[in-house]
Design a protein around this motif. Sequence first.
Motif, PDB file in Angstrom:
ATOM      1  N   ASP A  79      40.720  22.466  36.401  1.00  0.00           N
ATOM      2  CA  ASP A  79      40.652  21.520  35.526  1.00  0.00           C
ATOM      3  C   ASP A  79      40.939  21.899  33.933  1.00  0.00           C
ATOM      4  N   ILE A  80      40.257  23.242  33.744  1.00  0.00           N
ATOM      5  CA  ILE A  80      40.105  23.578  32.513  1.00  0.00           C
ATOM      6  C   ILE A  80      40.417  24.804  32.639  1.00  0.00           C
ATOM      7  N   TRP A  81      41.321  25.470  31.669  1.00  0.00           N
ATOM      8  CA  TRP A  81      41.807  26.984  31.767  1.00  0.00           C
ATOM      9  C   TRP A  81      41.131  27.409  30.267  1.00  0.00           C
ATOM     10  N   HIS A  82      40.529  28.616  30.292  1.00  0.00           N
ATOM     11  CA  HIS A  82      39.984  29.205  29.461  1.00  0.00           C
ATOM     12  C   HIS A  82      40.734  30.391  29.057  1.00  0.00           C
ATOM     13  N   SER A  83      41.046  30.999  27.812  1.00  0.00           N
ATOM     14  CA  SER A  83      41.414  32.290  27.264  1.00  0.00           C
ATOM     15  C   SER A  83      41.279  32.373  25.979  1.00  0.00           C
ATOM     16  N   PHE A  84      41.511  33.732  25.641  1.00  0.00           N
ATOM     17  CA  PHE A  84      41.389  34.162  24.097  1.00  0.00           C
ATOM     18  C   PHE A  84      42.156  34.378  23.366  1.00  0.00           C
ATOM     19  N   SER A  85      43.591  33.398  23.714  1.00  0.00           N
ATOM     20  CA  SER A  85      44.912  33.457  23.115  1.00  0.00           C
ATOM     21  C   SER A  85      44.917  32.982  21.528  1.00  0.00           C
ATOM     22  N   ASP A  86      45.643  33.820  20.937  1.00  0.00           N
ATOM     23  CA  ASP A  86      45.992  33.496  19.732  1.00  0.00           C
ATOM     24  C   ASP A  86      47.151  32.493  19.657  1.00  0.00           C
ATOM     25  N   ALA A  87      47.847  31.801  18.513  1.00  0.00           N
ATOM     26  CA  ALA A  87      48.964  30.628  19.058  1.00  0.00           C
ATOM     27  C   ALA A  87      50.018  31.129  19.519  1.00  0.00           C
ATOM     28  N   PRO A  88      50.640  32.266  19.192  1.00  0.00           N
ATOM     29  CA  PRO A  88      51.905  32.793  19.769  1.00  0.00           C
ATOM     30  C   PRO A  88      51.479  32.906  21.339  1.00  0.00           C
ATOM     31  N   THR A  89      50.409  33.613  21.733  1.00  0.00           N
ATOM     32  CA  THR A  89      50.178  33.896  23.001  1.00  0.00           C
ATOM     33  C   THR A  89      50.112  32.771  23.861  1.00  0.00           C
ATOM     34  N   LEU A  90      49.117  31.812  23.296  1.00  0.00           N
ATOM     35  CA  LEU A  90      49.033  30.565  23.933  1.00  0.00           C
ATOM     36  C   LEU A  90      50.138  29.714  24.228  1.00  0.00           C
ATOM     37  N   GLU A  91      51.206  29.643  23.359  1.00  0.00           N
ATOM     38  CA  GLU A  91      52.402  28.986  23.541  1.00  0.00           C
ATOM     39  C   GLU A  91      53.194  29.637  24.423  1.00  0.00           C
ATOM     40  N   ARG A  92      53.273  30.948  24.768  1.00  0.00           N
ATOM     41  CA  ARG A  92      53.845  31.661  25.623  1.00  0.00           C
ATOM     42  C   ARG A  92      53.227  31.359  27.218  1.00  0.00           C
ATOM     43  N   LYS A  93      52.162  31.637  27.249  1.00  0.00           N
ATOM     44  CA  LYS A  93      51.230  31.508  28.535  1.00  0.00           C
ATOM     45  C   LYS A  93      51.242  29.806  29.148  1.00  0.00           C
ATOM     46  N   LEU A  94      51.217  29.152  28.198  1.00  0.00           N
ATOM     47  CA  LEU A  94      51.325  27.642  28.506  1.00  0.00           C
ATOM     48  C   LEU A  94      52.628  27.372  29.184  1.00  0.00           C
ATOM     49  N   GLY A  95      54.018  27.957  28.666  1.00  0.00           N
ATOM     50  CA  GLY A  95      54.911  28.098  29.383  1.00  0.00           C
ATOM     51  C   GLY A  95      55.054  28.503  30.861  1.00  0.00           C
ATOM     52  N   ILE A  96      54.616  29.785  30.938  1.00  0.00           N
ATOM     53  CA  ILE A  96      54.322  30.389  32.289  1.00  0.00           C
ATOM     54  C   ILE A  96      53.566  29.346  33.222  1.00  0.00           C
ATOM     55  N   LEU A  97      52.377  29.040  32.668  1.00  0.00           N
ATOM     56  CA  LEU A  97      51.394  27.969  33.330  1.00  0.00           C
ATOM     57  C   LEU A  97      52.165  26.947  34.003  1.00  0.00           C
ATOM     58  N   ALA A  98      52.921  26.251  33.157  1.00  0.00           N
ATOM     59  CA  ALA A  98      54.075  25.177  33.322  1.00  0.00           C
ATOM     60  C   ALA A  98      54.889  25.826  34.538  1.00  0.00           C
ATOM     61  N   GLU A  99      55.472  26.882  34.456  1.00  0.00           N
ATOM     62  CA  GLU A  99      56.191  27.184  35.797  1.00  0.00           C
ATOM     63  C   GLU A  99      55.509  27.496  37.020  1.00  0.00           C
ATOM     64  N   HIS A 100      54.252  28.009  36.882  1.00  0.00           N
ATOM     65  CA  HIS A 100      53.498  27.965  38.070  1.00  0.00           C
ATOM     66  C   HIS A 100      53.187  26.964  38.687  1.00  0.00           C
ATOM     67  N   ALA A 128      54.954  23.703  38.445  1.00  0.00           N
ATOM     68  CA  ALA A 128      56.288  23.353  39.111  1.00  0.00           C
ATOM     69  C   ALA A 128      56.192  24.052  40.492  1.00  0.00           C
ATOM     70  N   ALA A 129      56.217  25.432  40.519  1.00  0.00           N
ATOM     71  CA  ALA A 129      56.069  26.043  41.928  1.00  0.00           C
ATOM     72  C   ALA A 129      55.134  25.486  42.685  1.00  0.00           C
ATOM     73  N   VAL A 130      53.986  25.064  42.374  1.00  0.00           N
ATOM     74  CA  VAL A 130      52.932  24.396  43.403  1.00  0.00           C
ATOM     75  C   VAL A 130      52.759  23.092  43.441  1.00  0.00           C
ATOM     76  N   GLY A 131      53.598  22.406  42.615  1.00  0.00           N
ATOM     77  CA  GLY A 131      53.545  21.050  42.548  1.00  0.00           C
ATOM     78  C   GLY A 131      52.576  20.334  41.845  1.00  0.00           C
ATOM     79  N   ARG A 132      52.111  20.777  40.500  1.00  0.00           N
ATOM     80  CA  ARG A 132      50.963  20.539  39.766  1.00  0.00           C
ATOM     81  C   ARG A 132      51.527  20.166  38.361  1.00  0.00           C
ATOM     82  N   ASP A 133      51.160  19.103  37.742  1.00  0.00           N
ATOM     83  CA  ASP A 133      51.446  18.834  36.546  1.00  0.00           C
ATOM     84  C   ASP A 133      50.536  19.502  35.628  1.00  0.00           C
ATOM     85  N   THR A 134      50.681  20.694  35.141  1.00  0.00           N
ATOM     86  CA  THR A 134      49.769  21.348  34.351  1.00  0.00           C
ATOM     87  C   THR A 134      49.145  20.864  32.971  1.00  0.00           C
ATOM     88  N   GLY A 135      49.872  19.775  32.746  1.00  0.00           N
ATOM     89  CA  GLY A 135      49.392  18.664  31.370  1.00  0.00           C
ATOM     90  C   GLY A 135      47.833  18.080  31.574  1.00  0.00           C
TER      91      GLY A 135
END
Length: 266
Positions: free
Chosen positions: A181-202, A204-211
Motif C-alpha cells: 500500500d506504501i512503497w518507501h525508498s531513499f531515492s533522489d528525483a531522477p532515481t525515483l522517476e526511473r524506479k516508478l517506471g519500473i514499478l509500473a511495469e511490474h 502491469a505484469a501482475v495486474g495492479r495499478d501501481t498508482g
Amino acid sequence: MTHRNVRIGVQIAPQHAPYEQIRDTAAQLEEMGVDILFNWDHFFPLSGERDGLHFESWTMLAALAEQTRRVEIGALVNCNSYRNAHLQADMARTIDHISAHGTGTGRFIFGTGSGWFERDYDEYGYEFGTVGSRLDALARDLPVIEERWGKLNPAPTRDIPILIGGGGEKKTLRIVAQHADIWHSFSDAPTLERKLGILAEHGAAVGRDTGEIEVSVEIGRKRLEDADELHALGARLFTVAVTGPNHNLERVADWLAWRDAKNATG
C-alpha cells in the motif's frame, strides 16, 4: 493517480537514549502534528557507539500504540527474517487493536523488508543467507501474513496497510507491486522517476495499478527544493529521522510547515 495529501513521518531511532526519552519524544511529535511515528527493527545501534543503548522494535510499537491517540505507528522497517510469518501477522493484528482505543480503528502500519544488518543475524542466531534468499523469503511470507489476518479472531480492525521498503528493481519492486500500500525508498528525483517506471511495469505484469501505492521517501539531508521535485513526481509521504542522545525536532517543525503549505494548495 490517487489524490493524497502530503504526510510527514518521523522515525525515532531506538538507540542511544533511555526509553523514557523516546516515550516523551513520541508524545511531543504527536502534539506537533506529525502523521506517523516509526522506529526500526534492529537489535544494535546503526550509528554511533556500536554497543550503545538500544531497544527492540515490536514491543516498543505496542507501547506507543497504547500511549498515542492519533498518529499511525509502525517499523521502518520490520525485518522479515526475525519472526515466523504467522507470528508477525498476529503481532500486527494485536498492535492494530491496541492502537484502536477511542475510535475503534487501528493505526498500525505493517512496514516490512527483507533484512540486511548482518550483526543482528549473527548475534541473535538467524541465518543471514543472501540478498536474493532474503527477498525470496519476503515474497513467500507476505501471502502467509495476509492469509493469517483473514483467520484471526478477532480480525484486524481494518485492512492493515503494508509498507515495503527497498528499491531493488528486479525483485523488491515486483513484491511492492503485488503487496504494498506504501512503497518507501531513499531515492533522489531522477532515481525515483526511473524506479516508478519500473514499478509500473511490474504492476502491469501482475495486474495492479501501481498508482494506488503511496510513494514514501526519506528526507535525510534533502532541501525543501529536493522535496518539491519528489512531490512533483508523486511522493506524498516524507520521513525524517531523529536519534539519541538528543532528539532535535527543529527540522521536523520545518517539514510540518512545508507539508501544510503543500496541502493548502492542493
